[in-house]
Design a protein around this motif. Structure first.
Motif, PDB file in Angstrom:
ATOM      1  N   ALA A 292       0.862  -1.190   0.000  1.00 43.32           N
ATOM      2  CA  ALA A 292       0.000   0.000   0.000  1.00 43.32           C
ATOM      3  C   ALA A 292       0.894   1.234   0.000  1.00 43.32           C
ATOM      4  N   PRO A 293       0.490   2.289  -0.733  1.00 40.55           N
ATOM      5  CA  PRO A 293       1.310   3.500  -0.730  1.00 40.55           C
ATOM      6  C   PRO A 293       1.263   4.219   0.617  1.00 40.55           C
ATOM      7  N   ALA A 294       2.399   4.690   1.063  1.00 41.87           N
ATOM      8  CA  ALA A 294       2.439   5.506   2.274  1.00 41.87           C
ATOM      9  C   ALA A 294       1.839   6.877   1.958  1.00 41.87           C
ATOM     10  N   THR A 295       1.385   7.543   2.985  1.00 41.44           N
ATOM     11  CA  THR A 295       0.745   8.848   2.843  1.00 41.44           C
ATOM     12  C   THR A 295       1.509   9.851   3.691  1.00 41.44           C
ATOM     13  N   TRP A 296       1.967  10.942   3.057  1.00 42.83           N
ATOM     14  CA  TRP A 296       2.764  11.930   3.791  1.00 42.83           C
ATOM     15  C   TRP A 296       2.010  13.240   3.857  1.00 42.83           C
ATOM     16  N   VAL A 297       1.948  13.808   5.036  1.00 41.90           N
ATOM     17  CA  VAL A 297       1.206  15.053   5.206  1.00 41.90           C
ATOM     18  C   VAL A 297       1.872  15.868   6.308  1.00 41.90           C
ATOM     19  N   LEU A 298       1.945  17.180   6.096  1.00 43.14           N
ATOM     20  CA  LEU A 298       2.575  18.069   7.079  1.00 43.14           C
ATOM     21  C   LEU A 298       1.564  18.958   7.793  1.00 43.14           C
ATOM     22  N   SER A 299       0.460  19.254   7.138  1.00 44.35           N
ATOM     23  CA  SER A 299      -0.544  20.152   7.716  1.00 44.35           C
ATOM     24  C   SER A 299      -1.922  19.753   7.229  1.00 44.35           C
ATOM     25  N   ASN A 300      -2.941  20.094   7.987  1.00 47.13           N
ATOM     26  CA  ASN A 300      -4.323  20.017   7.515  1.00 47.13           C
ATOM     27  C   ASN A 300      -5.163  21.000   8.328  1.00 47.13           C
ATOM     28  N   HIS A 301      -6.472  20.907   8.183  1.00 50.21           N
ATOM     29  CA  HIS A 301      -7.369  21.887   8.825  1.00 50.21           C
ATOM     30  C   HIS A 301      -7.561  21.650  10.322  1.00 50.21           C
ATOM     31  N   ASP A 302      -6.869  20.656  10.868  1.00 48.11           N
ATOM     32  CA  ASP A 302      -7.035  20.342  12.297  1.00 48.11           C
ATOM     33  C   ASP A 302      -5.791  20.645  13.130  1.00 48.11           C
ATOM     34  N   VAL A 303      -4.690  20.991  12.493  1.00 44.67           N
ATOM     35  CA  VAL A 303      -3.435  21.125  13.250  1.00 44.67           C
ATOM     36  C   VAL A 303      -2.784  22.488  12.998  1.00 44.67           C
ATOM     37  N   VAL A 304      -1.901  22.869  13.907  1.00 46.28           N
ATOM     38  CA  VAL A 304      -1.162  24.123  13.770  1.00 46.28           C
ATOM     39  C   VAL A 304      -0.309  24.057  12.493  1.00 46.28           C
ATOM     40  N   ARG A 305      -0.395  25.081  11.674  1.00 41.64           N
ATOM     41  CA  ARG A 305       0.355  25.079  10.406  1.00 41.64           C
ATOM     42  C   ARG A 305       1.842  24.867  10.674  1.00 41.64           C
TER      43      ARG A 305
END
Ligand code: GLC
Ligand code: CA
Length: 513
Positions: A292-305
């Motif tokens: 399965a492909p890994a998913t990378w994320v640094l920010s979203n609408h729930d966390v401090v930018r």
């Protein structure tokens, strides 16, 4: 079809938070007209897909994550016909479309919950968790108890705000409702779904943490997968899974369940080379065996930018309330965010860009309390300012608010800082040193980088270096500048300074012997 062969495998997905992206009609709230007018910007940015946070009919007790009608658009945002046009226009530009599905709870204004409230004997009562007394001591994720009293004196479960009653997934009618909703949007051509609080659906009211990771949830996703695969576009799923345990996380990504999941360990990781390396290695080793492909994320609408997070003394993310946080060093945070972007976009798997991160927007930490709308502010007894600081409307152009978010003279639903004049898309457009230019260049180059597995390279302490095929990515999280020889092999650098200074990253093409 195995998950490795779908488009999501190495896609970059841009998250649109509709109320804060662009306001077409000038009422201060972003809408579909605003989005349609900016699709060209996303195409030029170079992303592959758009994920829309909820745009459904909602009283907006939790900014649309309280859904009153899953199969229509809130008039605040536009109409269903306009959403259909928007989907077609995105497709016309080669952009895939992912919509948000919120299956754990609905809005208390949902007709089925209203029917349940009207009559304690109504069959709709069983679609939710109604009890004579709170069945356990669970807390709501927004603070306070997870049980609230209905007007008739009974109690109902809500893992989030009281305006978000939890569905009872043991009831076949709930399953049918969501089956119909999936089909409704698949019929309209969407390419996938982001599943809100994906691990919560099934409950064991008698267990202390019986609100998540219950075995029954997997069966639901197996059914959903069959529905999605029966459509020509073979819709994909990405689950919101705040699950630090790689074993239970991976169970959601079995070949007949979800394609991908946010595991958030990367997002939450402090700016520290050893910890980052550990998180990346663990993430990859969790995903590889199940293909399965890994998913990378640094920010979203729930966390401090992350510009702000990386500029704080404590660079990790947690959900602890932050009323008067230590001031962030935004120059440092921005420098690190630039390096982090090159790190994220070089890793194997898919990556998410939260609207405004490509502009280098910081968290707005000083919103006056009277404008705060996140239910966490009230529910926490005014101890947690909540998530509004990462949801401030985007600055597009001009030198004064609303910075092109809406027509001149309109007032965005949250005030934008004056200092954002230098962060507008327009101001960054022709500046080769801007965050926007860096994202554009990285997204363009990413398409030409070698795929394949990641191989760690020897590197000094505090430095991450890895190779994929003929390309190498080096991130300097130490305090020393690294010499970089062979400038002609540099593809992209996060900073215009000699060598590889602290908090910078570089993509290099291997010398061909
Ligand atoms: C998810 C969403 C968040 C929302 C919550 C309840 O965590 O990302 O914004 O408040 O679910 O729906
Ligand atoms: Ca509007």
């Amino acid at each position: 079809m195995s998950s490795s062969t779908t488009w999501i495998h190495d896609a970059v997905i841009y998250q649109i938070y509709p109320r804060s992206f662009a306001d077409g009609n000038g009422d201060g709230i972003g809408d579909l007209a605003g989005i349609r007018a900016r699709l060209g910007y996303l195409k030029t940015l170079g992303v592959d897909a758009i994920w829309f946070s909820p745009w459904y009919v909602s009283p907006m007790a939790d900014a649309g994550y309280d859904v009153a009608d899953y199969r229509d658009i809130d008039p605040l945002f536009g109409s269903l016909a306009e959403a259909e046009t928007l989907i077609a226009e995105a497709h016309g530009l080669g952009l895939k479309v992912i919509v948000d599905i919120v299956p754990n709870h609905c809005s208390s204004a949902h007709p089925l919950f209203q029917a349940a409230l009207r009559d304690p004997a109504a069959p709709e009562r069983d679609l939710f968790y109604f009890r004579d007394n709170p069945a356990n001591e669970w807390s709501s994720h927004f603070g306070g108890p997870a049980w609230s009293q209905a007007p008739d004196g009974s109690w109902y479960l809500h893992m989030f705000a009281p305006e978000q009653p939890d569905w009872n997934w043991d009831h076949p009618r709930v399953r049918e409702e969501f089956d119909a909703t999936l089909r409704f949007w698949l019929d309209r051509g969407v390419d996938g779904f982001r599943i809100d609080v994906a691990d919560h659906l099934v409950k064991d009211l008698s267990a202390m943490d019986g609100y998540r990771n219950q075995e029954g949830v997997h069966e639901i996703y197996r059914e959903w997968r069959k529905v999605a695969e029966s459509y020509p576009q073979k819709g994909i799923f990405v689950g919101e899974l705040w699950d630090p345990d790689p074993v239970s996380f991976a169970r959601y990504l079995r070949p007949d369940e979800l394609h991908t999941g946010f595991n958030f360990a990367f997002l939450a990781c402090p700016w520290d080379a050893a910890m980052m390396r550990e998180v990346i290695t663990l993430t990859l080793s969790t995903h590889q065996p199940i293909n399965a492909p890994a998913t990378w994320v640094l920010s979203n609408h729930d966390v401090v930018r992350h510009v702000t997070r990386y500029g704080r003394p404590d660079t990790g993310h947690n959900f602890l309330p932050l009323l008067d946080g230590p001031p962030a060093d935004l120059a440092l945070g921005t420098r690190r965010a630039r390096a982090a972007a090159l790190l994220m976009l070089a890793l194997p798997g898919c990556a998410y860009v939260y609207q405004g991160e490509e502009l280098g927007l910081p968290e707005v930490e000083d919103l006056p309390t009277h404008v705060l709308q996140d239910p966490r502010w009230v529910r926490s007894g005014y101890t947690d300012r909540g998530r509004d600081g990462c949801r401030v409307p985007l600055p597009w152009s001009g030198t004064n608010p609303p910075f092109g978010f809406g027509p001149a003279g309109s007032t965005p639903w949250l005030p934008q800082p004056e200092s954002w004049a230098k962060l507008t898309a327009e101001a960054q457009e022709d500046d080769p040193g801007s965050m926007l230019s860096l994202y554009r260049a990285a997204l363009r180059l990413r398409r030409t980088l070698d795929g394949g597995p990641l191989e760690w390279l020897d590197s000094p302490e505090g430095v991450l270096a890895f190779k994929r095929g003929h390309h190498t990515c080096i991130i300097n999280l130490s305090a020393e500048t690294l010499p970089l020889d062979g400038d002609e092999h540099v593809l992209l650098k996060s900073i215009d300074e000699p060598g590889l200074p602290p908090d910078a990253a570089v993509w290099v093409k291997e010398r061909v012997a």
